[in-house]
Design an enzyme around this catalytic site. Structure first.
Site, mmCIF file in Angstrom:
data_model
loop_
_atom_site.group_PDB
_atom_site.id
_atom_site.type_symbol
_atom_site.label_atom_id
_atom_site.label_comp_id
_atom_site.label_asym_id
_atom_site.label_seq_id
_atom_site.Cartn_x
_atom_site.Cartn_y
_atom_site.Cartn_z
ATOM 1 N N THR A 266 1.109 -25.964 42.733
ATOM 2 C CA THR A 266 -0.330 -25.743 42.815
ATOM 3 C C THR A 266 -0.646 -24.687 43.861
ATOM 4 O O THR A 266 -0.140 -24.747 44.986
ATOM 5 C CB THR A 266 -1.057 -27.057 43.178
ATOM 6 O OG1 THR A 266 -0.769 -28.035 42.180
ATOM 7 C CG2 THR A 266 -2.561 -26.845 43.256
ATOM 8 N N ASN B 216 11.606 -6.068 62.907
ATOM 9 C CA ASN B 216 10.723 -6.997 63.602
ATOM 10 C C ASN B 216 10.963 -7.060 65.108
ATOM 11 O O ASN B 216 10.094 -7.498 65.860
ATOM 12 C CB ASN B 216 10.873 -8.397 63.006
ATOM 13 C CG ASN B 216 12.314 -8.846 62.920
ATOM 14 O OD1 ASN B 216 13.126 -8.195 62.261
ATOM 15 N ND2 ASN B 216 12.659 -9.942 63.576
ATOM 16 N N CYS C 290 11.906 -16.286 65.029
ATOM 17 C CA CYS C 290 12.747 -17.200 64.256
ATOM 18 C C CYS C 290 14.062 -17.525 64.963
ATOM 19 O O CYS C 290 14.807 -18.392 64.518
ATOM 20 C CB CYS C 290 13.036 -16.600 62.881
ATOM 21 S SG CYS C 290 11.538 -16.339 61.912
ATOM 22 N N SER D 25 3.606 -10.948 54.522
ATOM 23 C CA SER D 25 3.158 -12.248 55.028
ATOM 24 C C SER D 25 1.827 -12.091 55.749
ATOM 25 O O SER D 25 1.667 -11.211 56.605
ATOM 26 C CB SER D 25 4.206 -12.833 55.981
ATOM 27 O OG SER D 25 3.854 -14.129 56.391
ATOM 28 N N ALA D 26 0.865 -12.983 55.451
ATOM 29 C CA ALA D 26 -0.510 -12.828 55.929
ATOM 30 C C ALA D 26 -0.663 -12.954 57.438
ATOM 31 O O ALA D 26 -1.494 -12.278 58.045
ATOM 32 C CB ALA D 26 -1.408 -13.860 55.248
ATOM 33 N N HIS D 27 0.127 -13.814 58.067
ATOM 34 C CA HIS D 27 -0.124 -14.088 59.487
ATOM 35 C C HIS D 27 0.310 -12.954 60.410
ATOM 36 O O HIS D 27 0.085 -13.004 61.620
ATOM 37 C CB HIS D 27 0.533 -15.409 59.908
ATOM 38 C CG HIS D 27 2.007 -15.363 60.088
ATOM 39 N ND1 HIS D 27 2.604 -15.435 61.331
ATOM 40 C CD2 HIS D 27 3.019 -15.272 59.199
ATOM 41 C CE1 HIS D 27 3.915 -15.388 61.200
ATOM 42 N NE2 HIS D 27 4.185 -15.289 59.916
ATOM 43 N N GLY E 115 6.827 -14.706 54.309
ATOM 44 C CA GLY E 115 7.875 -13.699 54.253
ATOM 45 C C GLY E 115 9.255 -14.252 53.983
ATOM 46 O O GLY E 115 10.044 -13.652 53.241
ATOM 47 N N THR E 116 9.568 -15.388 54.580
ATOM 48 C CA THR E 116 10.899 -15.964 54.393
ATOM 49 C C THR E 116 11.147 -16.323 52.941
ATOM 50 O O THR E 116 12.205 -16.022 52.377
ATOM 51 C CB THR E 116 11.078 -17.205 55.293
ATOM 52 O OG1 THR E 116 11.065 -16.785 56.669
ATOM 53 C CG2 THR E 116 12.392 -17.911 55.001
#
Length: 392
Positions: free
Chosen positions: A239, A153, A326, A201-203, A73-74
């Protein structure tokens, strides 16, 4: 004896689901090829990346070629804001955002201010909602970007993104939303929201850490974020992290499929938690009472420090937070609570509890037994506590 753990900090991160881990595992050691190479082993990796891209796109109503993988996300927030600012620098240098954005947005805007850009930080009402009229009033001829988060958040408040997006589209201004806390928890569709860019963001929805995506609507002018290779259509070199990308695809597909069932159960637990904590004297619920994320509960308990609450809750096996992960090392009160008009000395006493799909009702019962005792203990120790709130 294993220590009890009740995990109520799912807004900070979630436990990667076993099915997601299983989907990722082959891409560490079996299908390990670099997607940019030409042989069959690489083709398998490349196919997996594109399959995941399609799953992310389907989850938010986008086209597959509008999804770009990032480290989270960041990075997505940084790229959206700086990329649009760079691409439109000759047209204008004015950006609109809100005072309660994640620091990934706020700090990027502050950095751009040092480079000659102007940023308008919109206020919010006491529930943390941006007023649509304020957005309209802030627009200037040189406004090139509006960035307003979909859901906060810390306090969980959901913003009127569709209405703001309609204004931005009418004015031909690029519109970005940080949807990191929203995707996987509430329905998200980039077209009905009228957004040009969206971060995820996946987490935050049981995927792995270190992988996210930026949705960029086709036709949106944006500068590349990283240089050095042809990956991600030359917009984000490097990559590809194939296992993590596969994990993102598996997690978002799973989260969307389970959302109706999961949300209904979590909402009931949230309301029970809100009602129970609201019975504590001199407490208040932060955020909008209705327009909020289904798993978010944020309370202030006057006359005590949030950090002290966390330490005592941890001793009782409860993992929680005072706000954004954060900023957990900062002793300053939440910028979100201050923007909602909460006084500095009161904003220190906040507690954020964010539920997950594994949260059980018995755990909520235990929390409701424990938090009042912790609050009372701290109030009895505080010289600021008025006599009527002391137990002795």
């Amino acid at each position: 004896m294993k220590k009890r753990l009740i995990y109520l900090d799912n807004a900070a991160t979630t436990k990667t689901h076993p099915d997601v881990v299983s989907a990722m595992l082959p891409y560490f050691s079996e299908c390990f090829g670099n997607p940019s190479s030409l042989y069959d082993l690489a083709a398998a990796s490349r196919t997996a990346v594109e399959d995941a891209r399609g799953k992310v796109a389907a989850a938010i109503g986008a086209k597959a070629d509008e999804i770009y993988f990032t480290s989270g996300g960041t990075e997505s927030d940084n790229w959206a804001i700086r990329g649009v600012a760079t691409a439109h620098a000759k047209k204008g240098r004015h950006i609109i955002t809100s005072a309660i954005e994640h620091h990934a947005v706020l700090h990027t805007c502050e950095a751009l201010e040092k480079e000659g850009y102007e940023v308008t930080y919109l206020p919010v009402d006491e529930s943390g909602r941006v007023r649509v009229a304020d957005v309209l009033a802030a627009i200037r001829d040189d406004t090139i970007l509006i960035s307003i988060m979909l859901a906060n958040n810390e306090i969980g408040t959901i913003q009127p993104i569709a209405e703001i997006g309609e204004i931005a589209r009418t004015k031909k201004i690029a519109f970005h939303t940080d949807a990191v806390q929203a995707v996987g928890h509430i329905p998200v569709d980039v077209n009905s929201l009228n957004v040009d860019l969206l971060s995820l963001s996946a987490h935050k929805f049981r995927g792995p850490k270190g992988i996210g995506a930026l949705y960029i609507r086709k036709g949106t002018r944006i500068a590349p974020f990283m240089h050095g290779g042809a990956q991600e259509k030359r917009r984000r070199a490097g990559t590809e992290n194939v296992p993590a990308i596969v994990g993102l695809g598996a997690a978002i597909e799973r989260a969307v499929a389970l959302m109706p069932e999961k949300t209904d159960r979590i909402l009931k637990l949230r309301e029970k938690l809100i009602a129970g904590l609201g019975a504590i004297p001199a407490s208040r619920l932060n955020g909008h009472p209705n327009e909020r994320l289904p798993n978010n509960v944020n309370y202030i308990f006057e006359y005590i420090e949030g950090e002290s609450i966390l330490l005592l809750l941890n001793a009782h096996g409860i993992a929680a937070s005072t706000g954004s992960a954060c900023t957990s090392a900062s002793l300053d009160p939440s910028h979100v609570l201050l923007a909602c008009g909460i006084p500095h000395e009161i904003a220190h006493g906040s507690l954020r509890l964010t539920l997950g799909e594994e949260t059980a009702e018995e755990e909520i019962d235990y929390v409701l037994e424990t938090v009042p005792k912790v609050v009372q203990r701290l109030r009895d120790m505080s010289p600021l506590t008025p006599k009527e709130l002391r137990s002795r």
